[in-house]
Write a protein that holds these residues in place. Structure first.
Motif, PDB file in Angstrom:
ATOM      1  N   PHE A  92       0.831  -1.192   0.000  1.00 46.36           N
ATOM      2  CA  PHE A  92       0.000   0.000   0.000  1.00 46.36           C
ATOM      3  C   PHE A  92       0.873   1.253   0.000  1.00 46.36           C
ATOM      4  O   PHE A  92       1.950   1.269   0.590  1.00 46.36           O
ATOM      5  CB  PHE A  92      -0.919   0.010   1.221  1.00 46.36           C
ATOM      6  CG  PHE A  92      -1.792  -1.206   1.322  1.00 46.36           C
ATOM      7  CD1 PHE A  92      -2.537  -1.642   0.237  1.00 46.36           C
ATOM      8  CD2 PHE A  92      -1.880  -1.924   2.508  1.00 46.36           C
ATOM      9  CE1 PHE A  92      -3.335  -2.774   0.319  1.00 46.36           C
ATOM     10  CE2 PHE A  92      -2.677  -3.055   2.608  1.00 46.36           C
ATOM     11  CZ  PHE A  92      -3.413  -3.480   1.512  1.00 46.36           C
ATOM     12  N   ASN A  93       0.383   2.281  -0.670  1.00 40.71           N
ATOM     13  CA  ASN A  93       1.032   3.591  -0.665  1.00 40.71           C
ATOM     14  C   ASN A  93       0.165   4.553   0.136  1.00 40.71           C
ATOM     15  O   ASN A  93      -1.046   4.635  -0.097  1.00 40.71           O
ATOM     16  CB  ASN A  93       1.197   4.132  -2.083  1.00 40.71           C
ATOM     17  CG  ASN A  93       1.917   3.179  -3.018  1.00 40.71           C
ATOM     18  OD1 ASN A  93       1.565   3.069  -4.182  1.00 40.71           O
ATOM     19  ND2 ASN A  93       2.928   2.473  -2.529  1.00 40.71           N
ATOM     20  N   ILE A 127       4.749   1.940   7.015  1.00 46.20           N
ATOM     21  CA  ILE A 127       3.505   1.241   6.683  1.00 46.20           C
ATOM     22  C   ILE A 127       3.327   0.012   7.574  1.00 46.20           C
ATOM     23  O   ILE A 127       2.250  -0.243   8.112  1.00 46.20           O
ATOM     24  CB  ILE A 127       3.487   0.815   5.203  1.00 46.20           C
ATOM     25  CG1 ILE A 127       3.439   2.040   4.274  1.00 46.20           C
ATOM     26  CG2 ILE A 127       2.317  -0.119   4.917  1.00 46.20           C
ATOM     27  CD1 ILE A 127       2.123   2.752   4.224  1.00 46.20           C
ATOM     28  N   ALA A 128       4.417  -0.745   7.764  1.00 48.04           N
ATOM     29  CA  ALA A 128       4.354  -1.946   8.611  1.00 48.04           C
ATOM     30  C   ALA A 128       3.975  -1.576  10.042  1.00 48.04           C
ATOM     31  O   ALA A 128       3.176  -2.268  10.689  1.00 48.04           O
ATOM     32  CB  ALA A 128       5.694  -2.670   8.579  1.00 48.04           C
ATOM     33  N   LYS A 129       4.538  -0.483  10.552  1.00 42.61           N
ATOM     34  CA  LYS A 129       4.213  -0.033  11.912  1.00 42.61           C
ATOM     35  C   LYS A 129       2.749   0.374  12.002  1.00 42.61           C
ATOM     36  O   LYS A 129       2.055   0.046  12.980  1.00 42.61           O
ATOM     37  CB  LYS A 129       5.120   1.134  12.298  1.00 42.61           C
ATOM     38  CG  LYS A 129       4.874   1.653  13.705  1.00 42.61           C
ATOM     39  CD  LYS A 129       5.826   2.802  14.045  1.00 42.61           C
ATOM     40  CE  LYS A 129       5.552   3.343  15.442  1.00 42.61           C
ATOM     41  NZ  LYS A 129       6.467   4.480  15.775  1.00 42.61           N
ATOM     42  N   ALA A 130       2.265   1.077  10.984  1.00 43.80           N
ATOM     43  CA  ALA A 130       0.865   1.507  10.988  1.00 43.80           C
ATOM     44  C   ALA A 130      -0.080   0.318  10.895  1.00 43.80           C
ATOM     45  O   ALA A 130      -1.161   0.313  11.499  1.00 43.80           O
ATOM     46  CB  ALA A 130       0.615   2.485   9.835  1.00 43.80           C
ATOM     47  N   LEU A 131       0.313  -0.718  10.145  1.00 46.50           N
ATOM     48  CA  LEU A 131      -0.513  -1.920  10.055  1.00 46.50           C
ATOM     49  C   LEU A 131      -0.616  -2.632  11.405  1.00 46.50           C
ATOM     50  O   LEU A 131      -1.633  -3.259  11.710  1.00 46.50           O
ATOM     51  CB  LEU A 131       0.042  -2.862   8.986  1.00 46.50           C
ATOM     52  CG  LEU A 131      -0.230  -2.449   7.534  1.00 46.50           C
ATOM     53  CD1 LEU A 131       0.552  -3.320   6.567  1.00 46.50           C
ATOM     54  CD2 LEU A 131      -1.730  -2.518   7.222  1.00 46.50           C
ATOM     55  N   LYS A 132       0.446  -2.531  12.224  1.00 49.51           N
ATOM     56  CA  LYS A 132       0.354  -3.059  13.585  1.00 49.51           C
ATOM     57  C   LYS A 132      -0.670  -2.258  14.385  1.00 49.51           C
ATOM     58  O   LYS A 132      -1.374  -2.816  15.238  1.00 49.51           O
ATOM     59  CB  LYS A 132       1.713  -2.998  14.265  1.00 49.51           C
ATOM     60  CG  LYS A 132       2.732  -3.991  13.699  1.00 49.51           C
ATOM     61  CD  LYS A 132       4.070  -3.893  14.424  1.00 49.51           C
ATOM     62  CE  LYS A 132       5.074  -4.888  13.856  1.00 49.51           C
ATOM     63  NZ  LYS A 132       6.403  -4.777  14.528  1.00 49.51           N
ATOM     64  N   GLY A 133      -0.743  -0.956  14.110  1.00 49.55           N
ATOM     65  CA  GLY A 133      -1.767  -0.135  14.743  1.00 49.55           C
ATOM     66  C   GLY A 133      -3.165  -0.564  14.329  1.00 49.55           C
ATOM     67  O   GLY A 133      -4.096  -0.552  15.145  1.00 49.55           O
TER      68      GLY A 133
END
Length: 247
Positions: free
Chosen positions: A206-207, A224-230
């Motif tokens: 994702f962008n 993005i990976a950190k936000a997906l953990k959120g």
């Protein structure tokens, strides 16, 4: 509101389930896109970036014919300053985009001998940013009509847009417009991830860009990976609340 009615465009030469979406937050705006490209007539599928910078305080993404969108990239890059400084960003975008649309419409050959279902040249553009002291979301549809959505607080384009709009409606009670862009990022990613799981033609990576008055931040893979953990934590907290609903 103006620009919300959509024509029925000819099939695009791009992916049948692309999605670009934007959400207004209390201190800016977040725009995101999937990266799955599908050329149905050739049976090809591959990742490609659909979200692009528009100067220092905006970004844009497109859905539809890739030839049209590829022509728009250098044009919008070169004219970003004029667009962001214009009294009406929608009018300025329309003025830049329409000649590209018209050129492709005028030169399109609908019937190619020996080929069926070759698609068309329709394209949508969604841009979002922060300028003149406020966030904004603008759509230019294949007819050249302008849609403004900053007052709505959410908008999406692409064939995946109906599902994205439904997901946005289901998340509306979280009041993203009253929360910071950090919340907007996880909200956009939650919608994209849901579409990724339910639609085989929507896919990552994702962008995402979060845009404040001081500038646009295009998230890298680690962010993005950190936000997906959120996103996962958000889902877990919802599950906890639901488990205690009838305690």
């Amino acid at each position: 509101m103006p620009g919300t009615s959509r024509p029925t465009p000819t099939p695009a030469l791009e992916d049948p389930m692309t999605v670009v979406l934007a959400v207004v937050c209390s201190d800016g705006v977040v725009i995101g896109a999937d990266s799955q490209i599908t050329e149905s007539d050739r049976g090809l599928s591959f990742p490609a970036r659909k979200l692009h910078p528009l100067g220092s305080c905006a970004a844009w993404g497109g859905s539809g014919a890739r030839g049209v969108l590829n022509d728009l990239r250098p044009l919008l890059e070169d004219s970003a300053t004029a667009i962001l400084e214009a009294p009406d960003i929608g009018d300025e975008l329309q003025e830049r985009v329409l000649p590209v649309f018209k050129k492709h419409y005028e030169n399109y050959i609908p019937d190619v001998p020996g080929e069926d279902g070759g698609g068309g040249v329709s394209a949508y553009l969604l841009a979002a940013g922060y300028s003149q002291g406020a966030p904004w979301i603008v759509e230019i549809n294949p007819n050249g009509l302008i849609g403004r959505y900053e007052d709505v607080g959410f908008h999406a384009i692409g064939s995946g847009a109906p599902m994205a709009q439904q997901a946005g409606a289901l998340l509306s009670h979280f009041r993203m417009t009253t929360r910071t862009v950090e919340y907007g990022v996880v909200g956009v990613l939650r919608v994209l991830e849901a579409l990724d799981r339910t639609s085989p033609s929507v896919g990552g990576p994702f962008n995402v860009a979060c845009i404040r008055e001081e500038g646009a931040d295009h998230l890298d893979e680690k962010e993005i990976a950190k936000a997906l953990k959120g996103v996962q934590r958000w889902c877990d907290l919802e599950q906890e609340a639901l488990d205690r609903l009838f305690d």
